[in-house]
Scaffold this active site. Structure first.
Site, PDB file in Angstrom:
ATOM      1  N   CYS A   1      -7.646   1.279   7.391  1.00  0.00           N
ATOM      2  CA  CYS A   1      -7.173   2.425   6.613  1.00  0.00           C
ATOM      3  C   CYS A   1      -7.417   3.736   7.340  1.00  0.00           C
ATOM      4  O   CYS A   1      -6.631   4.129   8.181  1.00  0.00           O
ATOM      5  CB  CYS A   1      -7.793   2.425   5.219  1.00  0.00           C
ATOM      6  SG  CYS A   1      -9.587   2.228   5.168  1.00  0.00           S
ATOM      7  N   SER A   2      -8.515   4.409   7.040  1.00  0.00           N
ATOM      8  CA  SER A   2      -8.676   5.775   7.530  1.00  0.00           C
ATOM      9  C   SER A   2     -10.133   6.175   7.668  1.00  0.00           C
ATOM     10  O   SER A   2     -10.443   7.358   7.607  1.00  0.00           O
ATOM     11  CB  SER A   2      -7.988   6.735   6.562  1.00  0.00           C
ATOM     12  OG  SER A   2      -8.509   6.527   5.262  1.00  0.00           O
ATOM     13  N   CYS A   3     -11.054   5.223   7.804  1.00  0.00           N
ATOM     14  CA  CYS A   3     -12.471   5.555   7.895  1.00  0.00           C
ATOM     15  C   CYS A   3     -12.696   6.510   9.064  1.00  0.00           C
ATOM     16  O   CYS A   3     -12.155   6.301  10.149  1.00  0.00           O
ATOM     17  CB  CYS A   3     -13.313   4.288   8.069  1.00  0.00           C
ATOM     18  SG  CYS A   3     -13.137   3.165   6.682  1.00  0.00           S
TER      19      CYS A   3
ATOM     20  N   CYS B   1      -9.384   3.268  12.787  1.00  0.00           N
ATOM     21  CA  CYS B   1      -9.703   2.470  11.607  1.00  0.00           C
ATOM     22  C   CYS B   1      -8.475   1.594  11.386  1.00  0.00           C
ATOM     23  O   CYS B   1      -7.448   2.071  10.899  1.00  0.00           O
ATOM     24  CB  CYS B   1      -9.972   3.335  10.378  1.00  0.00           C
ATOM     25  SG  CYS B   1     -10.192   2.340   8.890  1.00  0.00           S
TER      26      CYS B   1
END
Lengths: 198, 247
Positions: A101-103, A98
């Site tokens: 961010c952090s998906c 991602c």
């Protein structure tokens, strides 16, 4: 007070205000924490992969309609996101990141590992995926194509790793320990039979 | 077996018994309880429809990409190399160190979103932080068994302190812990109309702490009503800290 105490106090203050305003509820907070600490994790994804390795019809559904196929095994999307499953072969190696961010596919893999959320990984997986694979000790063929998939809020990717050699005839339950979280992110391959610690 | 920072990456039990477990031996999903709560707050607000997930993603993404973080949630410095780390892959070690900042960004994004959407303002949050810090630093003023006196003062609106116990001596039955003082409750339960001339007298009362201990205080009927009252009777009231003094 340490910095950790300070930030813990901020969160408590925030939660107390939200509780008073009726915007969050204490039992719901506890339930969510329990869900992510105890019930969501890469074992769910390992079940999906082991099923795909041992059931060709399921594998076909998993690749053509991943969201529904995963729900068949009881793993519902947490945020209503759509799942995409990409298959690793000797010719194509897929790796998920991602970049923003952090998906991450929570229902099948749980919360992302710490490194997945870091700037070095997010940057380098995009610019130098072969280098990242080498850092993880993953060897892929010179001719193999590397496909990097950027997860976002709407779409979450999971890698279907190559089924390791020498696993013909193994049951779904016996295959599961070969499927690691990192192999479903695509930074490693699935374990060989000899690599599993009893 | 492949290792990341010296820890086997993933160890799925050979047999899956019962409910699925995370099965991740890198450690707990959340390293600190506050991380779990910050996470769960965002999830609960999302579940109840306070915002869409892409909306939240924008706030989180902005924090992760931005060097402009809240002072109260200062990101951690990457851990210095030590001897145990010399054999570890430097790239992955750098990833681990940076990833530890993640929940600081998460919290900063949450604070901004709540402020922008008018759910919790920055000022409101800072005031609550100060109130909690103060009440926890001070601790309870009274313990069970302490003799106290209900103040004989003009009290703020919804005080639950009847006139007839003002100035009366009682005994602390229990400390109920710190509670949020309902400073808006002087508008009663019939809110909505103009209160500007509701009160025939001026509550020239200094502002009480936003968070105070509540004590249940036992008053003997004889102390309230006089010697003629039933000596076998007591009245128990839950009173705010500011309504009491040591006796």
């Amino acid at each position: 007070m340490t910095s950790n105490d300070d930030v813990a106090l901020r969160v408590r203050a925030l939660e107390s205000l939200l509780l008073e305003k009726g915007l969050v509820e204490a039992p719901a907070i506890d339930e969510i924490i329990d869900l992510f600490e105890n019930r969501l994790g890469p074992q769910n994804g390992a079940r999906v992969i082991a099923r795909a390795w041992s059931d060709p019809a399921f594998k076909a559904r998993l690749l053509s309609n991943p969201t529904d196929a995963i729900v068949e095994l009881g793993f519902e999307a947490v945020q209503g996101e759509d799942m995409v499953v990409v298959e690793n072969t000797s010719r194509v190696h897929n790796i998920v990141v991602c970049t923003l961010c952090s998906c991450f596919p929570w229902a099948t893999l749980g919360l992302p590992p710490v490194w997945y959320k870091s700037a070095p990984y997010r940057a380098r997986a995009a610019s130098d995926p072969r280098g990242v694979l080498a850092e993880f000790g993953t060897e892929i063929g010179q001719e193999a194509e590397v496909r990097v998939w950027d997860s976002n809020a709407e779409l979450r990717y999971m890698v279907l790793p190559e089924k390791p050699a020498g696993t013909d005839g193994m049951s779904e339950d016996d295959l599961m320990p070969l499927v690691t979280r990192d192999s479903m992110i695509g930074v490693t391959k699935a374990l060989d039979v000899g690599e599993v610690t009893p | 077996m492949r290792k990341l920072l010296g820890v086997p990456d993933l160890k799925v039990p050979a047999r899956q018994g019962g409910a699925a477990q995370p099965g991740d031996v890198q450690g707990p999903v959340f390293h600190e309880p506050w991380q779990a709560h910050a996470f769960a707050i965002v999830m609960n607000l999302y579940q109840t429809g306070q915002y869409t997930w892409p909306d939240w993603d924008d706030y989180l993404g902005h924090e992760i990409q931005s060097p402009d973080h809240f002072s109260g949630s200062a990101p951690q410095e990457p851990a210095p190399d030590d001897d145990d780390l010399t054999n570890y892959n430097k790239f992955l070690a750098a990833c681990e160190a940076d990833g530890e900042n993640y929940y600081h960004y998460w919290l900063a994004g949450l604070e901004k979103m709540l402020h922008v959407k008018g759910m919790v303002s920055n000022a409101e949050l800072e005031a609550r932080i100060a109130a909690i810090a103060k009440v926890e630093a001070n601790g309870p003023r009274f313990q069970t068994g302490d003799r106290v006196k209900a103040l004989d003062i003009e009290l703020q609106g919804h005080s639950h302190l009847p006139n007839y116990i003002r100035g009366t001596l009682g005994t602390v039955e229990s400390d109920r812990g710190a509670k949020v003082f309902p400073d808006n409750h002087d508008h009663g339960h019939d809110g909505g109309h103009d209160h500007s001339h509701d009160h025939g007298h001026d509550h020239a009362h200094e502002k009480t702490d936003a968070l105070q201990h509540v004590y249940t205080v036992r008053f003997q009927a004889t102390d309230i009503w006089g010697a003629d009252a039933d000596a076998r009777q007591s009245l128990n009231f839950s009173l705010w800290d500011y309504q009491l003094e040591a006796a």
